[in-house]
Structure formats: structure tokens, C-alpha cells
Design a protein around this motif. Structure first.
Motif, short mmCIF file in Angstrom:
data_model
loop_
_atom_site.label_atom_id
_atom_site.label_comp_id
_atom_site.label_asym_id
_atom_site.label_seq_id
_atom_site.Cartn_x
_atom_site.Cartn_y
_atom_site.Cartn_z
N MET A 6 -5.21 -12.50 3.76
CA MET A 6 -5.70 -12.83 2.43
C MET A 6 -4.98 -14.10 1.99
N ALA A 7 -5.72 -15.06 1.49
CA ALA A 7 -5.13 -16.29 0.97
C ALA A 7 -5.40 -16.35 -0.52
N PHE A 8 -4.42 -16.86 -1.26
CA PHE A 8 -4.63 -16.98 -2.69
C PHE A 8 -4.00 -18.26 -3.22
N GLN A 9 -4.54 -18.70 -4.33
CA GLN A 9 -4.08 -19.90 -5.02
C GLN A 9 -3.93 -19.54 -6.49
N VAL A 10 -2.73 -19.75 -7.04
CA VAL A 10 -2.55 -19.57 -8.48
C VAL A 10 -2.64 -20.94 -9.14
N ILE A 11 -3.30 -20.97 -10.27
CA ILE A 11 -3.44 -22.20 -11.05
C ILE A 11 -2.93 -21.86 -12.46
N PRO A 12 -1.63 -22.09 -12.69
CA PRO A 12 -1.06 -21.73 -13.99
C PRO A 12 -1.42 -22.75 -15.06
N GLY A 34 8.38 -9.53 1.95
CA GLY A 34 8.60 -9.10 3.32
C GLY A 34 7.37 -9.19 4.21
N LEU A 35 6.23 -9.55 3.63
CA LEU A 35 5.01 -9.70 4.42
C LEU A 35 4.99 -11.05 5.12
N PRO A 36 4.36 -11.14 6.29
CA PRO A 36 4.19 -12.45 6.93
C PRO A 36 3.33 -13.34 6.01
N TYR A 37 3.75 -14.60 5.85
CA TYR A 37 3.00 -15.51 4.98
C TYR A 37 3.14 -16.93 5.47
N GLU A 38 2.26 -17.77 4.97
CA GLU A 38 2.25 -19.20 5.29
C GLU A 38 1.87 -19.93 4.02
N VAL A 39 2.75 -20.81 3.55
CA VAL A 39 2.46 -21.63 2.38
C VAL A 39 1.76 -22.90 2.85
N GLY A 40 0.63 -23.19 2.25
CA GLY A 40 -0.11 -24.41 2.55
C GLY A 40 -0.15 -25.31 1.32
N PRO A 41 -0.77 -26.47 1.45
CA PRO A 41 -0.79 -27.40 0.33
C PRO A 41 -1.67 -26.94 -0.84
N MET A 42 -2.60 -26.03 -0.59
CA MET A 42 -3.52 -25.60 -1.65
C MET A 42 -3.52 -24.09 -1.90
N GLU A 43 -2.91 -23.32 -0.98
CA GLU A 43 -2.94 -21.87 -1.11
C GLU A 43 -1.87 -21.26 -0.22
N GLU A 49 -1.42 -4.86 4.77
CA GLU A 49 -2.36 -3.88 4.25
C GLU A 49 -2.93 -4.42 2.93
N PRO A 50 -4.22 -4.19 2.69
CA PRO A 50 -4.84 -4.75 1.48
C PRO A 50 -4.09 -4.40 0.18
N ASP A 51 -3.70 -3.15 0.02
CA ASP A 51 -3.02 -2.76 -1.23
C ASP A 51 -1.69 -3.48 -1.39
N GLU A 52 -0.97 -3.70 -0.28
CA GLU A 52 0.30 -4.43 -0.33
C GLU A 52 0.07 -5.86 -0.81
N ILE A 53 -0.94 -6.48 -0.23
CA ILE A 53 -1.21 -7.88 -0.57
C ILE A 53 -1.66 -8.01 -2.02
N TRP A 54 -2.55 -7.11 -2.46
CA TRP A 54 -3.01 -7.16 -3.85
C TRP A 54 -1.82 -7.06 -4.80
N GLN A 55 -0.85 -6.20 -4.47
CA GLN A 55 0.31 -6.05 -5.34
C GLN A 55 1.12 -7.35 -5.39
N VAL A 56 1.28 -8.00 -4.25
CA VAL A 56 2.01 -9.28 -4.22
C VAL A 56 1.29 -10.31 -5.08
N ILE A 57 -0.03 -10.38 -4.98
CA ILE A 57 -0.79 -11.34 -5.79
C ILE A 57 -0.63 -11.03 -7.28
N LYS A 58 -0.71 -9.77 -7.65
CA LYS A 58 -0.53 -9.40 -9.07
C LYS A 58 0.88 -9.78 -9.54
N ASP A 59 1.88 -9.51 -8.70
CA ASP A 59 3.26 -9.84 -9.07
C ASP A 59 3.46 -11.35 -9.15
#
Length: 95
Positions: A6-12, A34-43, A49-59
Motif C-alpha cells: 500500500m502506498a500513501f501520500q499525505v498532503i498537510p 516496524g513494517l517494511p517501507y520505502e520513502v519516495g519523492p511523492m509517496e 497486513e491490511p489492518d496494520e497498514i491502515w493503522q499506520v496511515i491513520k497514525d
């Protein structure tokens, strides 16, 4: 369900000079997950697991608010492969 990517972009919503410091707070949340991740220039992409990732995005969105954003727009992309999907499978050949 298998692990997904899952990739996400926050725009504050903050003044221009504060965009990167606020986004940095969101990335700290990702790094501490603690999840594997990759920071890119735009996201930022995560795998897990989906529920883990959703929680990270909400946080991460909440971290933006705590850092001074009055609002956060978030774009999300999901790659679901029943057998599982990893970030490394997607980008290894480009490294």
C-alpha cells in the motif's frame, strides 16, 4: 489475506515552509511501525497486513495534525495479490 503493498501520500494543510517538517512527522510514524517501507519523492510504500497498514496511515495523518496541520488530504494506492506482494519484488531490478 496475504500481505499487500500500500502506498500513501499525505498532503498537510500548513504554510509552505512547514510542509516538509510536517511530512517528516508522518514518516517517523512509518519508520516506527516496524513494517517494511520505502520513502519516495511523492509517496511512501509499505507492505504488511491490511489492518496494520491502515493503522499506520491513520497514525501518520494524526501526526500531521499534531505537528500543526489544520487538515490532511491523503491519497492511497493498494496492490493486492492473493499470493502476496512485496516492495522488493517491484523495485529490485531498478536498484
Amino acid at each position: 489475506m496475504a500481505k499487500i503493498t500500500m502506498a500513501f501520500q499525505v498532503i498537510p494543510k500548513v504554510e509552505e515552509s512547514r510542509i516538509y517538517p510536517v511530512v517528516d512527522e508522518a514518516i517517523k510514524v512509518v519508520a516506527q511501525s516496524g513494517l517494511p517501507y520505502e520513502v519516495g519523492p511523492m509517496e511512501t510504500a509499505l507492505e504488511g497486513e491490511p489492518d496494520e497498514i491502515w493503522q499506520v496511515i491513520k497514525d501518520a495523518m494524526e501526526a500531521c495534525i499534531k505537528a500543526g496541520a489544520s487538515r490532511v488530504m491523503t491519497n492511497v494506492k493498494i496492490d493486492y495479490v492473493p499470493q502476496g506482494s512485496t516492495i522488493n519484488e517491484k523495485i529490485a531490478k531498478y536498484r
